[in-house]
Design a protein around this motif. Structure first.
Motif, PDB file in Angstrom:
ATOM      1  N   ALA A  21      10.836  -1.009  -5.272  1.00  0.00           N
ATOM      2  CA  ALA A  21      12.139  -0.242  -5.549  1.00  0.00           C
ATOM      3  C   ALA A  21      13.394  -1.043  -5.131  1.00  0.00           C
ATOM      4  O   ALA A  21      14.472  -1.150  -5.694  1.00  0.00           O
ATOM      5  CB  ALA A  21      12.071   0.935  -4.540  1.00  0.00           C
ATOM      6  N   ASP A  38      14.214  -6.233   5.348  1.00  0.00           N
ATOM      7  CA  ASP A  38      12.781  -6.045   5.189  1.00  0.00           C
ATOM      8  C   ASP A  38      12.211  -6.219   6.603  1.00  0.00           C
ATOM      9  O   ASP A  38      12.423  -7.270   6.940  1.00  0.00           O
ATOM     10  CB  ASP A  38      11.921  -6.555   4.106  1.00  0.00           C
ATOM     11  N   GLY A  49      -3.550  -0.645  -5.792  1.00  0.00           N
ATOM     12  CA  GLY A  49      -4.258  -1.273  -6.965  1.00  0.00           C
ATOM     13  C   GLY A  49      -3.495  -2.441  -7.847  1.00  0.00           C
ATOM     14  O   GLY A  49      -4.428  -3.068  -8.429  1.00  0.00           O
ATOM     15  N   GLY A  51      -1.962  -1.757 -10.479  1.00  0.00           N
ATOM     16  CA  GLY A  51      -2.215  -1.602 -11.771  1.00  0.00           C
ATOM     17  C   GLY A  51      -0.698  -1.151 -12.384  1.00  0.00           C
ATOM     18  O   GLY A  51      -0.060  -0.148 -12.023  1.00  0.00           O
ATOM     19  N   ARG A 103      -0.076  -7.657  -5.534  1.00  0.00           N
ATOM     20  CA  ARG A 103       1.376  -7.299  -5.123  1.00  0.00           C
ATOM     21  C   ARG A 103       2.060  -8.295  -3.994  1.00  0.00           C
ATOM     22  O   ARG A 103       3.155  -8.365  -4.043  1.00  0.00           O
ATOM     23  CB  ARG A 103       1.015  -5.945  -4.269  1.00  0.00           C
ATOM     24  N   LEU A 127      14.393  -1.924  10.595  1.00  0.00           N
ATOM     25  CA  LEU A 127      15.433  -1.051  10.854  1.00  0.00           C
ATOM     26  C   LEU A 127      14.816  -0.204  11.808  1.00  0.00           C
ATOM     27  O   LEU A 127      13.876   0.387  11.587  1.00  0.00           O
ATOM     28  CB  LEU A 127      15.714  -0.367   9.569  1.00  0.00           C
ATOM     29  N   ASP A 281       8.846   4.976  -3.014  1.00  0.00           N
ATOM     30  CA  ASP A 281       8.049   6.094  -2.198  1.00  0.00           C
ATOM     31  C   ASP A 281       8.867   6.611  -0.954  1.00  0.00           C
ATOM     32  O   ASP A 281       8.578   7.776  -0.480  1.00  0.00           O
ATOM     33  CB  ASP A 281       7.046   5.075  -1.479  1.00  0.00           C
TER      34      ASP A 281
HETATM   35  C1  LIG Z   1      -4.081   1.777  -1.882  1.00  0.00           C
HETATM   36  C2  LIG Z   1      -2.891   2.120  -2.824  1.00  0.00           C
HETATM   37  C3  LIG Z   1      -3.091   1.904  -4.343  1.00  0.00           C
HETATM   38  C4  LIG Z   1      -1.968   1.954  -5.114  1.00  0.00           C
HETATM   39  N1  LIG Z   1      -2.371   1.523  -6.289  1.00  0.00           N
HETATM   40  C5  LIG Z   1      -1.146   1.762  -7.306  1.00  0.00           C
HETATM   41  C6  LIG Z   1      -1.495   1.189  -8.832  1.00  0.00           C
HETATM   42  O1  LIG Z   1      -2.516   0.927  -9.036  1.00  0.00           O
HETATM   43  N2  LIG Z   1      -0.458   1.295  -9.490  1.00  0.00           N
HETATM   44  C7  LIG Z   1       0.703   1.994  -9.055  1.00  0.00           C
HETATM   45  O2  LIG Z   1       1.681   1.991 -10.089  1.00  0.00           O
HETATM   46  N3  LIG Z   1       1.058   2.362  -8.000  1.00  0.00           N
HETATM   47  C8  LIG Z   1       0.178   2.026  -7.001  1.00  0.00           C
HETATM   48  N4  LIG Z   1       0.297   2.467  -5.680  1.00  0.00           N
HETATM   49  C9  LIG Z   1       1.636   3.337  -5.388  1.00  0.00           C
HETATM   50  C10 LIG Z   1       2.438   1.984  -5.098  1.00  0.00           C
HETATM   51  O3  LIG Z   1       2.043   1.086  -4.112  1.00  0.00           O
HETATM   52  C11 LIG Z   1       3.892   2.528  -4.525  1.00  0.00           C
HETATM   53  O4  LIG Z   1       4.346   3.741  -5.300  1.00  0.00           O
HETATM   54  C12 LIG Z   1       5.073   1.693  -4.662  1.00  0.00           C
HETATM   55  O5  LIG Z   1       4.555   0.373  -3.797  1.00  0.00           O
HETATM   56  C13 LIG Z   1       6.380   1.943  -4.015  1.00  0.00           C
HETATM   57  O6  LIG Z   1       7.053   0.948  -3.953  1.00  0.00           O
HETATM   58  P1  LIG Z   1       8.610   0.841  -3.065  1.00  0.00           P
HETATM   59  O7  LIG Z   1       9.167  -0.405  -3.302  1.00  0.00           O
HETATM   60  O8  LIG Z   1       9.143   2.023  -3.096  1.00  0.00           O
HETATM   61  O9  LIG Z   1       7.919   1.066  -1.416  1.00  0.00           O
HETATM   62  P2  LIG Z   1       7.032  -0.445  -0.934  1.00  0.00           P
HETATM   63  O10 LIG Z   1       6.283  -1.165  -1.904  1.00  0.00           O
HETATM   64  O11 LIG Z   1       5.996   0.404   0.040  1.00  0.00           O
HETATM   65  O12 LIG Z   1       8.042  -1.327  -0.078  1.00  0.00           O
HETATM   66  C14 LIG Z   1       8.550  -0.591   1.213  1.00  0.00           C
HETATM   67  C15 LIG Z   1       9.096  -2.005   1.879  1.00  0.00           C
HETATM   68  O13 LIG Z   1       9.930  -1.511   2.657  1.00  0.00           O
HETATM   69  C16 LIG Z   1       9.657  -2.112   4.001  1.00  0.00           C
HETATM   70  N5  LIG Z   1       9.955  -1.412   5.070  1.00  0.00           N
HETATM   71  C17 LIG Z   1       9.398  -0.279   5.420  1.00  0.00           C
HETATM   72  N6  LIG Z   1      10.123   0.333   6.727  1.00  0.00           N
HETATM   73  C18 LIG Z   1      10.807  -0.718   7.207  1.00  0.00           C
HETATM   74  C19 LIG Z   1      11.943  -0.864   7.954  1.00  0.00           C
HETATM   75  N7  LIG Z   1      11.978   0.029   8.997  1.00  0.00           N
HETATM   76  N8  LIG Z   1      13.027  -1.682   8.359  1.00  0.00           N
HETATM   77  C20 LIG Z   1      12.696  -2.685   7.241  1.00  0.00           C
HETATM   78  N9  LIG Z   1      11.967  -2.784   6.076  1.00  0.00           N
HETATM   79  C21 LIG Z   1      11.158  -1.928   6.198  1.00  0.00           C
HETATM   80  C22 LIG Z   1       8.254  -2.490   3.918  1.00  0.00           C
HETATM   81  O14 LIG Z   1       7.725  -3.805   4.600  1.00  0.00           O
HETATM   82  C23 LIG Z   1       7.955  -2.771   2.546  1.00  0.00           C
HETATM   83  O15 LIG Z   1       8.272  -4.133   2.075  1.00  0.00           O
HETATM   84  C24 LIG Z   1      -0.743   2.444  -4.577  1.00  0.00           C
HETATM   85  C25 LIG Z   1      -0.670   2.812  -3.361  1.00  0.00           C
HETATM   86  C26 LIG Z   1      -1.563   2.719  -2.338  1.00  0.00           C
HETATM   87  C27 LIG Z   1      -1.460   3.154  -0.840  1.00  0.00           C
END
Ligand SMILES: Cc1cc2nc3c(=O)[nH]c(=O)nc-3n(C[C@H](O)[C@H](O)[C@H](O)COP(=O)(O)OP(=O)(O)OC[C@H]3O[C@@H](n4cnc5c(N)ncnc54)[C@H](O)[C@@H]3O)c2cc1C
Length: 394
Positions: A21, A38, A49, A51, A103, A127, A281
């Motif tokens: 994101a 980060d 996963g 996927g 990932r 943060l 997320d």
């Molecule tokens: C076990 C599991 C399996 C999954 N399998 C799939 C799949 O197969 N296919 C799929 O599409 N989705 C899957 N998902 C969902 C997917 O992983 C998430 O929806 C996706 O990673 C969301 O991306 P994001 O960038 O919003 O958050 P994230 O990928 O969680 O990235 C958030 C980032 O914020 C950083 N962060 C957090 N707090 C702070 C802070 N206080 N200060 C600075 N940085 C911070 C973290 O270090 C991280 O790098 C799965 C989730 C899980 C838990």
């Protein structure tokens, strides 16, 4: 991947979180001074996963994905076998079902792509606190990790499931039925079965177990919504043993890694203001039926980056307009309470699906479920999936 920047500088936009994101949001900004922070340096592990569901037009809709695609190592699958609590329900074949990626590699490539832009910098920064103050009648935000401080006009909260930016907007922790907890093993072994296996309602818990073929073997995982009767470790080990006994994975394998993590199943109440936009997320934008979130994280990141780039007026209104279509795609996430999907609901659903599948017109229900949850043909005429015909087998 630290750019050695002075964190006393002021930024137009600070993006908290460099997952899919955050990196996508940064990639879609122009003419703004942007800092992605980060708490980890990259590459970093993320329980997932990995996927990438094929029915999404990744390359057509996400330019940053298109640019990393050739460098990205992935394993492609074409078929899925579905079960209800160990009972086989149906097999579905597609032109292409999904690509399984690491990932560790995927997120780093996306971040590198964002950092190719001159206006974007990265800083390792955990943060802890956000403070709002007024400067010449305008809101300015101070972000602190307990030691250093960063000033910014706008914040994009892409900091995942336990988002601090979301808390700052007044959102409360997700209740137990509003998130899934998952655990997975990466196993190294010879690959024989190239199907994806999805076992819903494993041991009568709400959620599912999955087996994804990967480059080096398989990923075997389990995700459960609500409080499980036994520990997640117990279910994962039991599921692994069952998968091996049924020869869905080989009898001999080496467990390489084990990961655990949570994912939200409900969009938070306050996901944007005129200065702060949540995505991925942090916003809770994950497909309710499957937990698929990478695509929605990137699409909402793109929407956030574009919203701030286009103009500084009506930010909240314009972001909401861009985000609304994604709500429908994630199966009405803000409106459908995850509570309605009880174990009885799913049990009846899959049993009817199984029985219907024995009749010539019977796979309507299975097809409907597949289209809602997993894969459907694209409405874009230029898409590879525009003429997709799903084949349901017994
Ligand atoms: C076990 C599991 C399996 C999954 N399998 C799939 C799949 O197969 N296919 C799929 O599409 N989705 C899957 N998902 C969902 C997917 O992983 C998430 O929806 C996706 O990673 C969301 O991306 P994001 O960038 O919003 O958050 P994230 O990928 O969680 O990235 C958030 C980032 O914020 C950083 N962060 C957090 N707090 C702070 C802070 N206080 N200060 C600075 N940085 C911070 C973290 O270090 C991280 O790098 C799965 C989730 C899980 C838990």
């Amino acid at each position: 991947m630290n750019n050695n920047i002075k964190n006393t500088e002021k930024y137009d936009v600070v993006i908290v979180g460099a997952g899919p994101a955050g990196s996508t949001a940064a990639f879609y900004t122009e003419n703004l001074k942007v800092l992605i922070v980060d708490k980890f340096d990259f590459p970093r592990h993320k329980a997932c996963g990995g996927g990438l569901m094929s029915s999404k037009d990744w390359s057509l809709e996400l330019e940053n994905y298109k640019r990393i695609k050739d460098e990205l190592k992935s394993f492609s699958c074409k078929s899925i076998k579905m079960y209800w609590n160990k009972m086989f329900v149906a097999k579905c074949d597609f032109k292409h079902l999904f690509d399984q990626v690491s990932r560790y590699e995927f997120d780093e490539l996306l971040l590198k792509e964002a950092l190719k832009k001159e206006n974007v910098k990265f800083l390792k920064f955990d943060l802890q606190m956000i403070e709002k103050k007024k400067l010449n009648g305008k809101d300015v935000f101070k972000l602190s990790d307990g030691q250093a401080e960063i000033e910014t006009d706008y914040i994009i909260g892409a900091d995942g499931m336990h988002s601090k930016v979301s808390k700052f907007l007044g959102n409360k922790n997700h209740k137990r039925h509003q998130f899934g907890y998952c655990m997975e093993y990466e196993i190294n072994c010879e690959k024989k079965d190239l199907n994806v296996h999805v076992v819903a309602g494993y041991k009568w818990e709400i959620g599912y177990g999955w087996i994804f073929p990967t480059l080096n073997g398989y990923q075997v995982g389990i995700g459960i919504i609500r409080k499980p009767r036994k520990s997640l470790n117990y279910y994962l080990d039991d599921f692994l043993a069952w998968s091996s006994e049924k020869e869905l994975i080989p009898k001999e394998y080496v467990i390489e890694k084990r990961f655990g993590g949570a994912l939200p199943l409900k969009v938070v109440k306050n996901y944007c203001t005129d200065n702060i936009l949540l995505c991925g997320d942090a916003m809770g934008l994950v497909k309710l039926l499957t937990g698929e979130g990478i695509y929605y994280a990137m699409k909402s990141g793109k929407a956030a980056g574009q919203t701030l780039t286009e103009s500084q007026k009506d930010i909240k209104k314009r972001y909401k307009k861009k985000i609304k279509p994604l709500f429908w795609d994630t199966f009405l996430t803000p409106y459908v309470p995850p509570k309605i999907f009880t174990i009885t609901f799913w049990s009846v659903f899959f049993h009817i699906g199984k029985i219907w599948n024995y009749f010539p017109i019977g796979n309507i229900l299975v097809k409907f479920f597949i289209k809602m949850a997993i894969h459907r043909k694209s409405s874009r005429k230029d898409s590879y999936y525009h003429d997709e015909k799903i084949k349901i087998g017994k």
